[in-house]
Enzyme design. Sequence first.
Site, PDB file in Angstrom:
ATOM      1  N   ALA A 217       0.860  -1.201   0.000  1.00 23.21           N
ATOM      2  CA  ALA A 217       0.000   0.000   0.000  1.00 23.21           C
ATOM      3  C   ALA A 217       0.885   1.236   0.000  1.00 23.21           C
ATOM      4  CB  ALA A 217      -0.901   0.005   1.226  1.00 23.21           C
ATOM      5  N   HIS A 218       0.677   2.096  -0.961  1.00 21.65           N
ATOM      6  CA  HIS A 218       1.457   3.341  -0.983  1.00 21.65           C
ATOM      7  C   HIS A 218       0.764   4.495  -1.671  1.00 21.65           C
ATOM      8  CE1 HIS A 218       2.210   1.986  -5.084  1.00 21.65           C
ATOM      9  NE2 HIS A 218       2.552   3.235  -5.359  1.00 21.65           N
TER      10      HIS A 218
END
Length: 373
Positions: A217-218
């Site tokens: 997740a980014h």
Amino acid sequence: MRKEELKFAAEEYRMIGLILGTRPEIVKMSPVIRECERRGLDYFILHTGQHYSYEMDRLFFEELEIPDPDYNLDVGSGTHADQTAKIMTGVEDVLRRESPNIVLVQGDTNTVMAGALAASKLHIRVGHIEAGLRSFNRRMPEEINRIVTDHISDYLFAPTESARENLLAEGIADEKVCVTGNTVVDAVYQNLEIARRRTSIFRDLDLEPREYFLVTAHRQENVDDRARLKEILKGLAEVQREFSLPVVFPVHPRTEKRIKELGIGVDGLNLTRPFGFLEFLHLESQAKLVLTDSGGVQEETCVLGVPCATMRYETERPETLDVGSNILVGADAERILEGVRSAVTRTHSWKNPYGDGIAGKMIVMVCAATRSQ
Ligand code: UD1
Ligand code: UDP
């Protein structure tokens, strides 16, 4: 490729400038670099330095065994305007010096948009690899980057027919568009066996094949928003509790910074450093399911036959939804858990919509066509 698509290599080939700057660009540009090497072409690699930490940058050049960049602008992190401006200034200097007749950029980062803009203002032809993707959400910085880059590019290397249709719908001329597949397929095929042979990640993390979840997740809209990041982490912890399986989460530096700044708990999750491509690919290929907001990871899981749950509300990779490899689970804890429950029961027999793993060859062939004729 259709024969007439070669017509857009109108000028004589002189030199290709390859511009890249972030982790996914190194991965997806690597097949193009390999092909330039194989054909002994004159080309140079210009790294903007948008990504610079060892495990987001250097490690990928080492593992993928591609030559070091000829230039590194070291622009580092900053606001969008700051980073974009620095990249444009640095790219302009290098392009004036090298005078390539074509520049290739890949994807949708600030590096891509700024590199393409600098080149096009110098009247250097621009080829956009992975052209035509649209999330139709202009709050994503990547959507702005894609639209701008596509509209100033001369060659649009679309990965799929639906990406081509997006371009035509925006008035881009069909003769500029070439459907090549996605170079991510080349990168997966070129490295999967090597990854299996060379990495000891299962032993290191004490994991069994298909007995763990893998997470990344980014996205700015997910991790820079405290409530949304908390909800995602809550959903992941619930997945861990319900399935009693490890949830391995190599943390992107942006996300690491936010988790620390916001003081959010991460109970139940196996947080690690970002992995190199070989370790990550090996883990991805054997995961029970991958949860992600990454573009490349949605594609790679689809190629690898591994189910994916995308923690977003829309995707610019609709082919993965159509073939059934991917579902959208948003950024809501309950939806994430429900999505995982349904996705783990799926059969893994979809057809990869991203091509045969020869996109890199096709792209280089188009760029250097006049030389080989
Ligand atoms: C960028 C791209 C995104 C892409 C992602 C791939 C844009 C607008 N965003 O997002 O499209 O999906 O790369 O990973 O171009 N940082 C480090 N070390 C690094 C790089 C970044 O510590 O090597 C930290 C810094 O605190 C930085 C933050 O991560 O401020 C964000 O980096 P940035 O390049 O601005 O955006 P990404 O989130 O990496
Ligand atoms: N990746 C990796 N190590 C990790 C996480 C991801 O090598 O710990 C690779 C992944 O295989 C894919 C690429 O990084 O090739 C995706 O990059 P990212 O998710 O940062 O960017 P996006 O694809 O969303 O632009």
